[in-house]
Design a protein around this motif. Sequence first.
Motif, PDB file in Angstrom:
ATOM      1  N   MET A   1       0.833  -1.202   0.000  1.00  0.00           N
ATOM      2  CA  MET A   1       0.000   0.000   0.000  1.00  0.00           C
ATOM      3  C   MET A   1       0.869   1.255   0.000  1.00  0.00           C
ATOM      4  O   MET A   1       0.658   2.179  -0.771  1.00  0.00           O
ATOM      5  CB  MET A   1      -0.889  -0.024   1.238  1.00  0.00           C
ATOM      6  CG  MET A   1      -1.880   1.121   1.274  1.00  0.00           C
ATOM      7  SD  MET A   1      -3.229   0.939   0.118  1.00  0.00           S
ATOM      8  CE  MET A   1      -4.108  -0.422   0.844  1.00  0.00           C
ATOM      9  N   GLU A   3       3.741   1.468  -1.039  1.00  0.00           N
ATOM     10  CA  GLU A   3       4.605   1.529  -2.212  1.00  0.00           C
ATOM     11  C   GLU A   3       4.094   2.549  -3.225  1.00  0.00           C
ATOM     12  O   GLU A   3       4.863   3.098  -3.995  1.00  0.00           O
ATOM     13  CB  GLU A   3       4.685   0.153  -2.877  1.00  0.00           C
ATOM     14  CG  GLU A   3       5.610  -0.815  -2.172  1.00  0.00           C
ATOM     15  CD  GLU A   3       7.002  -0.264  -2.023  1.00  0.00           C
ATOM     16  OE1 GLU A   3       7.462  -0.166  -0.871  1.00  0.00           O
ATOM     17  OE2 GLU A   3       7.612   0.088  -3.027  1.00  0.00           O
ATOM     18  N   VAL A   4       2.782   2.760  -3.221  1.00  0.00           N
ATOM     19  CA  VAL A   4       2.236   3.676  -4.219  1.00  0.00           C
ATOM     20  C   VAL A   4       2.543   5.125  -3.866  1.00  0.00           C
ATOM     21  O   VAL A   4       2.487   5.990  -4.717  1.00  0.00           O
ATOM     22  CB  VAL A   4       0.717   3.494  -4.379  1.00  0.00           C
ATOM     23  CG1 VAL A   4       0.420   2.152  -4.964  1.00  0.00           C
ATOM     24  CG2 VAL A   4       0.022   3.683  -3.053  1.00  0.00           C
ATOM     25  N   MET A   5       2.879   5.375  -2.609  1.00  0.00           N
ATOM     26  CA  MET A   5       3.309   6.727  -2.287  1.00  0.00           C
ATOM     27  C   MET A   5       4.683   6.958  -2.898  1.00  0.00           C
ATOM     28  O   MET A   5       5.240   6.064  -3.536  1.00  0.00           O
ATOM     29  CB  MET A   5       3.387   6.917  -0.763  1.00  0.00           C
ATOM     30  CG  MET A   5       2.050   7.113  -0.090  1.00  0.00           C
ATOM     31  SD  MET A   5       1.268   8.648  -0.532  1.00  0.00           S
ATOM     32  CE  MET A   5       2.211   9.777   0.464  1.00  0.00           C
ATOM     33  N   ILE A   6       5.239   8.120  -2.645  1.00  0.00           N
ATOM     34  CA  ILE A   6       6.495   8.435  -3.320  1.00  0.00           C
ATOM     35  C   ILE A   6       7.582   7.442  -2.947  1.00  0.00           C
ATOM     36  O   ILE A   6       8.385   7.050  -3.768  1.00  0.00           O
ATOM     37  CB  ILE A   6       6.890   9.887  -2.983  1.00  0.00           C
ATOM     38  CG1 ILE A   6       6.087  10.811  -3.860  1.00  0.00           C
ATOM     39  CG2 ILE A   6       8.356  10.121  -3.211  1.00  0.00           C
ATOM     40  CD1 ILE A   6       6.327  12.236  -3.625  1.00  0.00           C
ATOM     41  N   LEU A  55      13.440  15.890  -2.243  1.00  0.00           N
ATOM     42  CA  LEU A  55      12.690  14.664  -1.978  1.00  0.00           C
ATOM     43  C   LEU A  55      12.093  14.091  -3.255  1.00  0.00           C
ATOM     44  O   LEU A  55      11.983  12.866  -3.394  1.00  0.00           O
ATOM     45  CB  LEU A  55      11.578  14.991  -0.983  1.00  0.00           C
ATOM     46  CG  LEU A  55      11.178  13.879  -0.036  1.00  0.00           C
ATOM     47  CD1 LEU A  55      12.349  13.542   0.843  1.00  0.00           C
ATOM     48  CD2 LEU A  55      10.006  14.335   0.794  1.00  0.00           C
ATOM     49  N   VAL A  56      11.678  14.949  -4.187  1.00  0.00           N
ATOM     50  CA  VAL A  56      11.118  14.442  -5.438  1.00  0.00           C
ATOM     51  C   VAL A  56      12.192  14.416  -6.523  1.00  0.00           C
ATOM     52  O   VAL A  56      11.890  14.522  -7.704  1.00  0.00           O
ATOM     53  CB  VAL A  56       9.886  15.245  -5.909  1.00  0.00           C
ATOM     54  CG1 VAL A  56       8.737  15.042  -4.972  1.00  0.00           C
ATOM     55  CG2 VAL A  56      10.213  16.704  -6.033  1.00  0.00           C
ATOM     56  N   PRO A 118      -2.636  11.271 -13.462  1.00  0.00           N
ATOM     57  CA  PRO A 118      -2.035   9.973 -13.169  1.00  0.00           C
ATOM     58  C   PRO A 118      -1.549   9.927 -11.727  1.00  0.00           C
ATOM     59  O   PRO A 118      -1.289  10.969 -11.118  1.00  0.00           O
ATOM     60  CB  PRO A 118      -0.865   9.896 -14.152  1.00  0.00           C
ATOM     61  CG  PRO A 118      -0.582  11.292 -14.525  1.00  0.00           C
ATOM     62  CD  PRO A 118      -1.889  12.012 -14.478  1.00  0.00           C
ATOM     63  N   ALA A 119      -1.432   8.713 -11.198  1.00  0.00           N
ATOM     64  CA  ALA A 119      -1.006   8.562  -9.803  1.00  0.00           C
ATOM     65  C   ALA A 119       0.377   9.168  -9.623  1.00  0.00           C
ATOM     66  O   ALA A 119       1.189   9.223 -10.553  1.00  0.00           O
ATOM     67  CB  ALA A 119      -0.989   7.091  -9.428  1.00  0.00           C
ATOM     68  N   LEU A 120       0.660   9.624  -8.400  1.00  0.00           N
ATOM     69  CA  LEU A 120       1.961  10.224  -8.076  1.00  0.00           C
ATOM     70  C   LEU A 120       3.059   9.184  -8.293  1.00  0.00           C
ATOM     71  O   LEU A 120       2.986   8.076  -7.776  1.00  0.00           O
ATOM     72  CB  LEU A 120       1.929  10.677  -6.614  1.00  0.00           C
ATOM     73  CG  LEU A 120       2.671  11.947  -6.256  1.00  0.00           C
ATOM     74  CD1 LEU A 120       2.110  13.103  -7.026  1.00  0.00           C
ATOM     75  CD2 LEU A 120       2.538  12.203  -4.775  1.00  0.00           C
ATOM     76  N   GLY A 121       4.081   9.514  -9.075  1.00  0.00           N
ATOM     77  CA  GLY A 121       5.196   8.594  -9.271  1.00  0.00           C
ATOM     78  C   GLY A 121       4.942   7.552 -10.339  1.00  0.00           C
ATOM     79  O   GLY A 121       5.658   6.561 -10.407  1.00  0.00           O
ATOM     80  N   ASP A 122       3.933   7.751 -11.178  1.00  0.00           N
ATOM     81  CA  ASP A 122       3.616   6.790 -12.227  1.00  0.00           C
ATOM     82  C   ASP A 122       4.618   6.946 -13.369  1.00  0.00           C
ATOM     83  O   ASP A 122       4.712   8.007 -13.980  1.00  0.00           O
ATOM     84  CB  ASP A 122       2.191   7.050 -12.721  1.00  0.00           C
ATOM     85  CG  ASP A 122       1.745   5.994 -13.697  1.00  0.00           C
ATOM     86  OD1 ASP A 122       2.535   5.061 -13.951  1.00  0.00           O
ATOM     87  OD2 ASP A 122       0.613   6.097 -14.206  1.00  0.00           O
TER      88      ASP A 122
END
Lengths: 210, 166, 150
Positions: A1, A3-6, A55-56, A118-122
């Motif tokens: 779960m 993992e989908v975050m940054i 961070l990004v 799109p999802a963050l980090g896609d």
Amino acid sequence: MTEVMIGGTGTALINILFLGMLFVVALAIARLRSLFAIVMLSGVYSLVSAAWYILVDAVDVGFTEAAVGAGMSTAVLLGAMLLTARTAKPEKPLQRLGPLVVCLATGVMLIYGSVDLPALGDATSPANAGIGLTYLKINWYDMGVPNVVTSVLASYRGFDTLGETAVVFTAGLAVALLLGFGERSLAETLKKTPKAETRPAPRGKDGNAA
Amino acid sequence: MWTFILTHAGYWAIIGLMMISLYIAFSAENLIKRLVGLSLFQTTICLFYVTLGKITGGTAPVLLPADMPEHGAAHGAGAAAEAHLVAGGGERVAELVNVYSNPLPHVLMLTAIVVGVATLSVGLALIVRIREVYGTIEADDVRAVDIETALAQEAKLESELKEATA
Amino acid sequence: MKGDHHMILRVIAKCLIPLILIYAFYVQFHGEVGPGGAFQAGVIIAVALILYALVFGLTATMRAVPPWFTRALAAVGVLIYAGVGFWALLSGGDYLEYQALFGEPPGEHHGQHAGIIIIEIGVLCAVSGAMTTIFYALAGRVAEIRDEDW
């Protein structure tokens, strides 16, 4: 779960921490009236957002924000503040209503629009699978420069950067034309005797006539 | 649903920040505070833009040694060796070993930040001139002074007209 | 500056300013292999000058780096950048096409490296010159910062 975050859970916590700090600083700026505090907090905001850039993965942007946002723009704002006023007038409560409604409506509309993002980090999103990825792949053969940001900035999009440089030059010219090149202070300081330490009278009228 | 919220919460937080800075720019009558709000708004837009370019598991777009194949290592060791390597099947589009974040938003925002401070200082220079002429940097006071001046000019014109006709 | 109560500030600034300038040049010339570049380096140079002006006074700074010099530097920076474009044109390529600078085939990088380094020097001059001009213009309006203003 997570993992989908940054990143992992730890990174998610750091994200929340940084965004929370940005929120606190922005709200403080909205409430404060002392211009000195506002200017200093805007420097803090730039510094925290520089940490967010790191961070990004945007190390170059973080560097720029730390140097420009926290250093240069704070110095310029302080210089302008010294020339104008120290505190802002209190706002009338009724005055806040209109901007509040406009900002809430815009925010709701933007959040409604962000549902389709799109999802963050896609990695497969249109923005990330397009020209950016191509730059990464062809950069080493074309340029032989490890930093892809530098090669895109200076070579692939060199024309763009020429325009930006011209804008910076023009802005410097505009400020100098509006305020003078600073020779006025040089002349004043040179002819001033050490006894006359006080600042010259507020130049409401002579600045007007100039 | 939970996954959706987790993947989009970052955008929503940044939109919230954007709206706070927009509110500062809208509601402040003090011109310097208004410019600070605008510069916060710009910073937040850059945050949004750069966040869109993040790739999960990626690293900063500075190539790691694994992605710099031999043909570059011959740099300075003589152009002949380099030409030989290129002729021996140098491929322009390389397959990357590591994952990197999208470099394009970084480039665009990097220049935007520098241009942002330049335009900010033009705005500040204008505010300094406004202060010198009007003696205040509150937008409503400036407006009041403007209206007063216009009314006084009109009254003066009218009285002159009367004198001329009389 | 009057009085002695800024002595620590002066001593520390004297040590820091050369380091800041060297760091700026490190950022400038290391920008190809690590984070950094000409925009950041230009701002760092301007910030070093601002620190000097804050500690030693604007007049001393203007004697060291005169306003006409910063103005000219900004213009020369843009000219250097645009000049590389014309060099590429004269060498038979497109505007700002560094590959054509030395007439190299694709895959060779000397032209690219030379082009990137020269335009970065141009950006360095333009940004540091423009930022210092902006600071001089804003700071030149006040004769001296009073102590109670801090």
